[in-house]
Design an enzyme around this catalytic site. Structure first.
Site, PDB file in Angstrom:
ATOM      1  N   ASP A  25       0.984  -1.073  -0.075  1.00 27.83           N
ATOM      2  CA  ASP A  25       0.065  -0.125   0.042  1.00 27.83           C
ATOM      3  C   ASP A  25       0.786   1.204   0.103  1.00 27.83           C
ATOM      4  O   ASP A  25       0.579   2.291   0.704  1.00 27.83           O
ATOM      5  CB  ASP A  25      -0.742   0.163   1.236  1.00 27.83           C
ATOM      6  CG  ASP A  25      -2.080  -1.120   1.149  1.00 27.83           C
ATOM      7  OD1 ASP A  25      -1.794  -1.987   0.298  1.00 27.83           O
ATOM      8  OD2 ASP A  25      -2.805  -1.384   2.083  1.00 27.83           O
ATOM      9  N   GLU A  73      -4.547  -0.821  -1.159  1.00 28.44           N
ATOM     10  CA  GLU A  73      -6.141  -0.928  -0.596  1.00 28.44           C
ATOM     11  C   GLU A  73      -6.922  -0.014  -1.296  1.00 28.44           C
ATOM     12  O   GLU A  73      -6.702   1.043  -1.602  1.00 28.44           O
ATOM     13  CB  GLU A  73      -5.643  -0.423   0.830  1.00 28.44           C
ATOM     14  CG  GLU A  73      -7.125  -0.355   1.607  1.00 28.44           C
ATOM     15  CD  GLU A  73      -7.228  -0.083   3.091  1.00 28.44           C
ATOM     16  OE1 GLU A  73      -5.811  -0.046   3.542  1.00 28.44           O
ATOM     17  OE2 GLU A  73      -8.123   0.197   3.770  1.00 28.44           O
ATOM     18  N   LYS A 130      -6.803  -4.773  -3.133  1.00 32.13           N
ATOM     19  CA  LYS A 130      -7.292  -5.600  -2.170  1.00 32.13           C
ATOM     20  C   LYS A 130      -8.389  -4.563  -1.049  1.00 32.13           C
ATOM     21  O   LYS A 130      -8.041  -3.399  -0.750  1.00 32.13           O
ATOM     22  CB  LYS A 130      -6.105  -6.016  -0.860  1.00 32.13           C
ATOM     23  CG  LYS A 130      -5.303  -4.715  -0.092  1.00 32.13           C
ATOM     24  CD  LYS A 130      -4.212  -5.433   0.673  1.00 32.13           C
ATOM     25  CE  LYS A 130      -3.579  -4.606   1.261  1.00 32.13           C
ATOM     26  NZ  LYS A 130      -4.220  -3.563   2.257  1.00 32.13           N
ATOM     27  N   VAL A 158       3.076   0.134   4.140  1.00 25.05           N
ATOM     28  CA  VAL A 158       2.569   0.957   5.112  1.00 25.05           C
ATOM     29  C   VAL A 158       1.121   0.715   5.248  1.00 25.05           C
ATOM     30  O   VAL A 158       0.582  -0.065   4.388  1.00 25.05           O
ATOM     31  CB  VAL A 158       2.432   2.384   4.766  1.00 25.05           C
ATOM     32  CG1 VAL A 158       3.964   3.153   4.774  1.00 25.05           C
ATOM     33  CG2 VAL A 158       1.903   2.787   3.439  1.00 25.05           C
ATOM     34  N   THR A 159       0.637   0.695   6.550  1.00 26.32           N
ATOM     35  CA  THR A 159       1.306   1.158   7.620  1.00 26.32           C
ATOM     36  C   THR A 159       1.540  -0.133   8.482  1.00 26.32           C
ATOM     37  O   THR A 159       0.929  -1.343   8.351  1.00 26.32           O
ATOM     38  CB  THR A 159       0.268   1.842   8.558  1.00 26.32           C
ATOM     39  OG1 THR A 159      -0.773   1.259   9.049  1.00 26.32           O
ATOM     40  CG2 THR A 159      -0.177   3.079   7.710  1.00 26.32           C
ATOM     41  N   CYS A 163      -1.793  -2.449   7.871  1.00 31.94           N
ATOM     42  CA  CYS A 163      -1.961  -3.363   6.672  1.00 31.94           C
ATOM     43  C   CYS A 163      -0.820  -4.460   6.410  1.00 31.94           C
ATOM     44  O   CYS A 163      -0.771  -5.418   5.950  1.00 31.94           O
ATOM     45  CB  CYS A 163      -2.310  -2.773   5.325  1.00 31.94           C
ATOM     46  SG  CYS A 163      -3.851  -2.027   5.146  1.00 31.94           S
TER      47      CYS A 163
HETATM   48  C1  C5J Z   1      -3.164   0.706   5.577  1.00 37.37           C
HETATM   49  C2  C5J Z   1      -4.581   1.874   6.777  1.00 37.37           C
HETATM   50  N1  C5J Z   1      -2.615   0.442   4.447  1.00 37.37           N
HETATM   51  N2  C5J Z   1      -3.947   1.894   7.730  1.00 37.37           N
HETATM   52  N3  C5J Z   1      -4.045   0.936   5.697  1.00 37.37           N
HETATM   53  O1  C5J Z   1      -2.407   0.231   6.742  1.00 37.37           O
HETATM   54  O2  C5J Z   1      -5.891   1.978   6.935  1.00 37.37           O
END
Ligand code: C5J
Length: 222
Positions: A25, A73, A130, A158-159, A163
């Site tokens: 992501d 995402e 995803k 990240v993060t 994720c």
């Molecule tokens: C991810 C989030 N990519 N923090 N998404 O960690 O909502």
């Protein structure tokens, strides 16, 4: 077989011919001002600071000829894959699907949903959209990794505590040997990054290993 001798909690030996890099992501929506992350009140510079390290990691993986997988995402424009349990959380002013400065938040095809240029996929790399936090949930990732006979996964992105950790736990449960590159992952909340790294490698590596990019680069000669 190459070994990350300084990995924790113990040296991590991997099968280079069956290793993939999974970059989670690294999207404008999380990393750049004007996206989902900032709309939720976060300081996105914490995430932007790892972009050069992720770029180096990608360069290393490409040189070694590893399969590279990028995730995003993202949701369908009609949000049919975004349950209210997800959409209605967070700041009322910045819900998934709402219009923001970089287009509709976390919607596929919108400018903010793209991976940042410096770590963008190149031809031949796999991109997985995803709808969840985990990279395996409701995606073809498992099938793709099986198609290439992958057994070992190197994680970045990240993060860390959302994720990345969710995906690493999903991978661990599916039998992959996983290592997280500590300096190629970030959180908006630095103490959460530290805690996640501790959790992953606790109890003998209950979720996997952690190591630095320098350890990985050095492993080429082990
Ligand atoms: C991810 C989030 N990519 N923090 N998404 O960690 O909502």
């Amino acid at each position: 077989m190459p070994t990350l001798t300084h990995a924790r909690p113990s040296p991590f030996t991997f099968d280079a011919a069956h290793t993939a890099l999974i970059v989670i992501d690294m999207q404008r929506d999380f990393v750049e001002p004007g996206g989902f992350g900032e709309a939720l009140g976060n300081d996105v510079s914490l995430l932007a600071s790892i972009v050069p390290t992720v770029a180096q990691l990608l360069g290393h993986a490409r040189e070694r000829g590893w399969l590279v997988v990028h995730t995003r995402e993202s949701h369908a424009p009609d949000l049919s894959d975004c349950p209210d349990a997800k959409r209605l959380r967070g700041a009322p002013s910045a819900r998934i699907g709402d219009m923001g400065p970089m287009g509709r938040i976390l919607v596929r095809g919108e400018p903010g949903n793209a991976i940042v240029d410096a770590v963008a996929p190149v031809a031949g790399e796999i991109v997985i959209d995803k709808p969840g936090k985990g990279a395996f949930y409701a995606t073809r990732l498992g099938e793709e990794l099986a198609r290439f006979g992958i057994t070992h996964l190197v994680f970045a992105g990240v993060t860390t505590e959302v994720c990345v950790q969710t995906s690493m736990r999903e991978a661990n449960d599916r039998g992959y040997e996983c290592v997280l590159i500590e300096d190629a992952t970030a959180s908006y909340i630095p103490s959460f990054k530290t805690a996640t790294i501790e959790m992953i490698r606790s109890q003998g590596g209950i979720v996997g290993w952690t190591a630095t990019l320098a350890d990985l680069v050095e492993s080429r000669w082990n």
